[in-house]
Design a protein around this motif. Structure first.
Motif, PDB file in Angstrom:
ATOM      1  N   PHE A 293       0.830  -1.207   0.000  1.00 42.42           N
ATOM      2  CA  PHE A 293       0.000   0.000   0.000  1.00 42.42           C
ATOM      3  C   PHE A 293       0.866   1.260   0.000  1.00 42.42           C
ATOM      4  CE2 PHE A 293      -3.737  -2.478   1.811  1.00 42.42           C
ATOM      5  CZ  PHE A 293      -4.567  -2.238   0.726  1.00 42.42           C
ATOM      6  N   GLU A 296       2.252   2.011  -3.415  1.00 44.26           N
ATOM      7  CA  GLU A 296       1.185   2.564  -4.263  1.00 44.26           C
ATOM      8  C   GLU A 296       0.916   4.029  -3.933  1.00 44.26           C
ATOM      9  OE1 GLU A 296      -2.269   0.316  -6.169  1.00 44.26           O
ATOM     10  OE2 GLU A 296      -2.128  -0.580  -4.173  1.00 44.26           O
ATOM     11  N   PRO A 338      -2.335  -6.765  -1.269  1.00 41.56           N
ATOM     12  CA  PRO A 338      -3.674  -6.169  -1.454  1.00 41.56           C
ATOM     13  C   PRO A 338      -4.328  -6.684  -2.731  1.00 41.56           C
ATOM     14  CG  PRO A 338      -2.059  -4.495  -0.860  1.00 41.56           C
ATOM     15  CD  PRO A 338      -1.286  -5.747  -1.117  1.00 41.56           C
ATOM     16  N   ARG A 426       1.499   2.270   6.102  1.00 36.66           N
ATOM     17  CA  ARG A 426       1.602   2.624   4.688  1.00 36.66           C
ATOM     18  C   ARG A 426       1.850   4.113   4.466  1.00 36.66           C
ATOM     19  NH1 ARG A 426      -4.509   0.550   3.681  1.00 36.66           N
ATOM     20  NH2 ARG A 426      -3.655  -1.007   5.106  1.00 36.66           N
TER      21      ARG A 426
END
Length: 487
Positions: A293, A296, A338, A426
């Protein structure tokens, strides 16, 4: 002994890439710059795919001879809960008869023996042969200072080190905070602590100590060890001979470009964050999801070397056999990422299972940052390629390394909590990645990026002819030549 032939040095490596690679690179320096004959005795772990690949490549080298010594079976000597450090110490102790046999049956009589930090009990073999004996510390001078001074700390301080309210003071060096201590000092009742004291007490029995750093990087610590407050404790000379790191061609062994390099060739300059926790480090599946995460959220291109969690601690991959199949392990990893992660990031990210040609990757112009477990070998590979780091220490001396990188050298940033013991979120991961890639921070040039480039130049100077590390290794070579001639 034929005194007209070049000296023959035997180097002893304990199991693991972090020990084998520095020994191989030290051997190369003696060969290239001093034309010595070299034999490497490598006690193998027999479980690491990456180690076996390095050994296979090294065995085919025309520069030196490599003799593999299988690890003795120590399962009956230790509980299954024994730490990696304890296992390495006991392994090397039990391997001494095999090491002696290999040492006394080399094609050329040995002129000197150089051992790594877990091989110090084999120094007695050099004593029996009346040849010079050296310890090579593949880490930095601050770490060496702590090891050397640990028997004195053992007498000075009562109770657990981790319970101390003040940092542990080392004469002539930066104090060490309890939370940054090396693993072997975290529990004084554990066998690995007792083993570390045995190692420390062996240092004065050597003729000299080599350390994988350079004078200009750690001037204060090197001075304390060579002619300062710690020299009377150590009692033997210290030579800073680093940074000794792999070259790209020594790790791939391929004529064709690896897929990972083909992918990097298509990315913009300094746009990719490389994520790797070394050959022995793992993270929990919960942490793996947060990293995914975080990558990203950072919106930064990435290469991530993923490894299935062993469930037994952050360093248990060191002695893991890897019996599951490649596809089974990859399927297990994907279950914990994820949902849709790979699909969403297939244009900007690359997942690589278990191993990547790290030096080749770090040298690539598309790499702009490195999330690293802070093993000293990886640190030096990053510094010598001018790549700033996010320090993610997991085990061994890595917390100490991270403190050095962030607070002393200024070439890295680190998490607010200690990874491994805690899950790094994250948002923090994304923030750290973005900060490393910023060209400017608060209107000023990014200090971490600037600093790592300065130190890269310093490292190149140290290794060049006339540089501090080049000169230091020449002094060691002269010690060996002198003994070789007048033995």
């Amino acid at each position: 002994m034929d005194f007209h032939k070049p000296p023959h040095i035997v180097l002893l490596s304990s199991p693991g890439l972090g020990h084998l690679i520095p020994i191989i690179e030290l051997a190369k320096r003696f060969i290239i710059h001093h034309k010595f004959n070299l034999t490497i005795l490598a006690v193998t772990s027999q479980t690491s795919h990456a180690e076996s690949q390095i050994l296979k490549s090294a065995t085919n080298s025309s520069l030196y001879t490599i003799i593999q010594i299988p690890s003795p079976n120590i399962s009956s000597l230790l509980p299954t809960s024994a730490t990696v450090s304890t296992r390495l110490s006991v392994t090397m102790r039990q391997a001494i008869p095999s090491i002696k046999s290999a040492l006394t049956n080399t094609p050329l009589p040995p002129s000197a023996l150089i051992v790594d930090i877990f091989g110090t009990e084999s120094l007695t073999l050099a004593q029996e042969l009346n040849i010079p004996k050296f310890i090579y510390v593949a880490s930095h001078a601050w770490f060496l200072s702590l090891i050397v001074y640990s028997p004195i700390l053992d007498k000075q301080i009562e109770g657990q080190y981790v319970d101390q309210k003040e940092p542990l003071k080392i004469p002539g060096c930066k104090p060490v905070r309890p939370e940054d201590l090396i693993d072997s000092m975290l529990d004084r009742n554990d066998s690995q602590y007792k083993e570390s004291l045995i190692v420390a007490e062996k240092f004065p029995e050597s003729d000299a100590v080599l350390v994988n750093t350079w004078d200009e990087l750690q001037q204060r610590e090197v001075k304390a060890l060579t002619n300062g407050e710690l020299s009377g404790v150590l009692k033997v000379p210290v030579f800073a001979v680093g940074p000794l790191v792999r070259q790209p061609e020594s790790e791939t062994g391929q004529l064709k470009k690896p897929v990972i390099i083909q992918w990097l060739d298509k990315q913009p300059r300094e746009s990719v964050i490389f994520v790797s926790f070394g050959s022995g480090g793992t993270v929990s599946y919960e942490q793996m999801k947060e990293i995914a995460f975080g990558l990203e959220l950072s919106e930064q291109r990435f290469i991530w070397v993923v490894r299935a969690s062993t469930g037994g601690g952050v360093d248990t991959a060191f002695f893991t056999t890897g019996s599951s199949s490649f596809n089974d392990e990859l399927d297990e990893i994907r279950k914990h990422l994820p949902e849709g992660f790979e699909e969403r990031n297939k244009k900007v990210g690359l997942l690589v299972q278990n191993w990547a040609p790290q030096v080749t990757v770090l040298k690539h112009p598309s790499i702009g940052g490195f999330i690293t477990h802070s093993g000293w070998g990886s640190v030096l590979e990053s510094i010598t390629n001018g790549v700033p780091m996010i320090a993610w220490p997991l085990y061994a001396e890595q917390r100490m390394n991270a403190a050095l990188l962030v607070e002393e050298l200024g070439v890295a940033v680190r998490t607010t909590v200690v990874p491994g013991k805690n899950v790094v979120g994250r948002e923090e991961i994304a923030s750290l990645v973005r900060n490393v890639f910023l060209l400017e921070q608060n209107g000023k040039r990014n200090h971490v990026r600037e600093r790592v480039r300065e130190i890269k130049i310093s490292a190149e100077k140290a290794l060049s002819q006339g540089g501090s590390s080049y000169t230091a290794l020449s002094e060691v070579a002269n010690m060996i030549v002198h003994k070789h001639r007048f033995y």
